[in-house]
Design an enzyme around this catalytic site. Sequence first.
Site, PDB file in Angstrom:
ATOM      1  N   GLU A 353      53.151  17.230   5.451  1.00 55.49           N
ATOM      2  CA  GLU A 353      53.364  18.678   5.501  1.00 55.49           C
ATOM      3  C   GLU A 353      54.361  19.082   4.403  1.00 55.49           C
ATOM      4  OE1 GLU A 353      53.011  20.584   9.505  1.00 55.49           O
ATOM      5  OE2 GLU A 353      55.046  21.198   9.049  1.00 55.49           O
ATOM      6  N   HIS A 384      44.865  -6.282  13.905  1.00 54.43           N
ATOM      7  CA  HIS A 384      43.572  -6.558  14.521  1.00 54.43           C
ATOM      8  C   HIS A 384      42.613  -5.401  14.294  1.00 54.43           C
ATOM      9  CE1 HIS A 384      45.092 -10.138  16.642  1.00 54.43           C
ATOM     10  NE2 HIS A 384      46.240  -9.470  16.545  1.00 54.43           N
ATOM     11  N   LYS A 512      47.083  28.945  11.716  1.00 55.63           N
ATOM     12  CA  LYS A 512      47.501  29.841  12.803  1.00 55.63           C
ATOM     13  C   LYS A 512      46.782  31.194  12.668  1.00 55.63           C
ATOM     14  CE  LYS A 512      52.063  27.706  13.383  1.00 55.63           C
ATOM     15  NZ  LYS A 512      53.491  27.864  13.583  1.00 55.63           N
TER      16      LYS A 512
HETATM   17  C1  G6Q Z   1      56.873  22.251  10.809  1.00 59.98           C
HETATM   18  C2  G6Q Z   1      55.843  23.276  10.814  1.00 59.98           C
HETATM   19  C3  G6Q Z   1      54.984  23.285  12.046  1.00 59.98           C
HETATM   20  C4  G6Q Z   1      55.641  23.971  13.243  1.00 59.98           C
HETATM   21  C5  G6Q Z   1      54.612  24.179  14.346  1.00 59.98           C
HETATM   22  C6  G6Q Z   1      55.207  24.840  15.556  1.00 59.98           C
HETATM   23  O1  G6Q Z   1      57.650  22.063   9.910  1.00 59.98           O
HETATM   24  O2  G6Q Z   1      56.368  24.493  10.530  1.00 59.98           O
HETATM   25  O3  G6Q Z   1      54.597  22.000  12.431  1.00 59.98           O
HETATM   26  O4  G6Q Z   1      56.713  23.236  13.705  1.00 59.98           O
HETATM   27  O5  G6Q Z   1      53.547  24.907  13.864  1.00 59.98           O
HETATM   28  O6  G6Q Z   1      55.796  26.056  15.218  1.00 59.98           O
HETATM   29  P1  G6Q Z   1      56.733  26.794  16.238  1.00 59.98           P
HETATM   30  O7  G6Q Z   1      57.911  25.912  16.494  1.00 59.98           O
HETATM   31  O8  G6Q Z   1      57.100  28.079  15.575  1.00 59.98           O
HETATM   32  O9  G6Q Z   1      55.934  26.989  17.486  1.00 59.98           O
END
Ligand code: G6Q
Length: 555
Positions: A353, A384, A512
């Site tokens: 990420e 394995h 999202k």
């Molecule tokens: C992490 C990202 C992503 C995020 C999730 C949850 O660095 O931004 O993984 O943590 O999408 O987001 P919320 O904490 O805002 O629900």
Amino acid sequence: MSRLKQTQAWLALTQHYEATKQLHMRDLFDKDPTRFDRFSLQLNDILYDYSKNRVTDETMALLLALAHEVDLPTWIERLFNGEKINHTENRAVLHTALRDRGDTPVMLDGVDLAPQIKAERERVKVLARKIRSREWIGVTEQAITDVVNIGIGGSNLGPLMVNEALRPYSLHDLKVHFVSNLDENHINGTLEYLDPKTTFFIIASKSFKTQDTMVNAETARQWYLNGIGSDTKLHRHFSAVTANTALAREFGIADENIFHMSDWVGGRFSLWSSIGLATMIAIGEEHFEELLTGAYKVDQHFRNTPLEKNIPVIMALLGIWYNNFFDAQSVAVLPYDQHLHRFAAYMQQVDMESNGKYVDRAGKPVDYSTGPVLFGEIGISGQHAFFQLLHQGTKLVPADILAPIFSFRCIPRHHRALMSNVFAQTEALMRGKREDEVRAELQKQGMDEEAIAALLPYKVFPGNRPTSTFLFDTLTPETLGSLIAMYEHKVFVQGVIWDINSFDQWGVELGKQLAATIENELGDGALIDSHDSSTNGLINYYKQRRPPSKALAKS
Ligand code: G6Q
């Protein structure tokens, strides 16, 4: 051409690669008995052996020159000093402030963050202490037996990994569960065995808007209401960790149970923050502090150690060497400690990420490869399963091996056998097995020459497959904190070299957004034609197979 590819060091590395790519590590080891001593580093109880990598002194010197040429030491200071290096979101990146043990103020926009970090952590501690000591009672005056952390991505993977890793430090009569999947089977499968009267929820979401988390949170609330029959004592069973206090309040969470997260902590770097509530409940505040101390020690090492002795820097440079010169596409993370069974999953997020980006800091597409595909599994299970490809595949997969010198119960028979695999695998990956060695082995087994000739090519191992090994005494909270911080900083260094912003995540944001639009389209029975033919086809097939009454099972 990018600035990076025009640096002196990059040009020299390109030539050096051509000149040395055929070198075999077996020969490098044979010629130099001091190789292990020269290419290994120690930090507290962690030994980092990087001698089984395809590098010479000159390779290391050139990689270090590259780090200097991109001004890495200045970037390290920018990180620690709270400069807004996450420029696309105009944010500082200060997860290091959360574990700072020093007396120097941590300044952001003229404000010292230390007092607010301390105050918020104190609030988290108080709650964790009350739940652990059974002082916190639920709606029917019973103590809490189960805590459910509802969150996803950065609000799940880190704490989940740490809780699994530090299981020996957890209370046995208090279970901490993690729910992340939007698939109802996750929350149903978890709640099925729990009692709403003794269950405590943590809604962990920095934004408090993430669909996955909010849908699960609503299901949890409904489960509670159904079980208890009213919401009068809901505040005894629900808490939130978020940067969005208003939405947490709107959800019905009492102010005293809302724990703050700051925008200068990225989700994937947030396990040190209030997001660690579930961890603190599981392992207790002292162990949580030790986790922070372990990370702090690495922060100090990273900030103050010359680059050539700096573990995260060396980790990063080796990654650059394989990624950009050997054209390796992936890296494997292979712990030989069962407690680290979620370590690779967490590191996958931290790495991919952060550095899965194709535009540089100036917004221009890069002309070199950036973050690799990171995958991993418990090493002994991988042996394995996919190690075949590591040994004899056509792809170069540099691997990290992590193993403890002592496991918790330390049944000698188990641990000796386990560790013999660690050493044997790294040796075999490095040395391989030549034709003459295979032939001798088969002759010894009494096989005739014709059969040997037919089998020989399949049993030859090219070797020269790089591994770096981390040996640590025991997986204590402090050691774990150190290991995590080493990887975090490795990722940062690579981002600096690739000139990308490792701290935004627009790809995640896109997911999202897209889901929110399509969720509305699934709300009725009407067929749609607003997408490409594949997406329309899939959505319409789904709608026809699942009429609106069922599709509308949103409530
Ligand atoms: C992490 C990202 C992503 C995020 C999730 C949850 O660095 O931004 O993984 O943590 O999408 O987001 P919320 O904490 O805002 O629900």
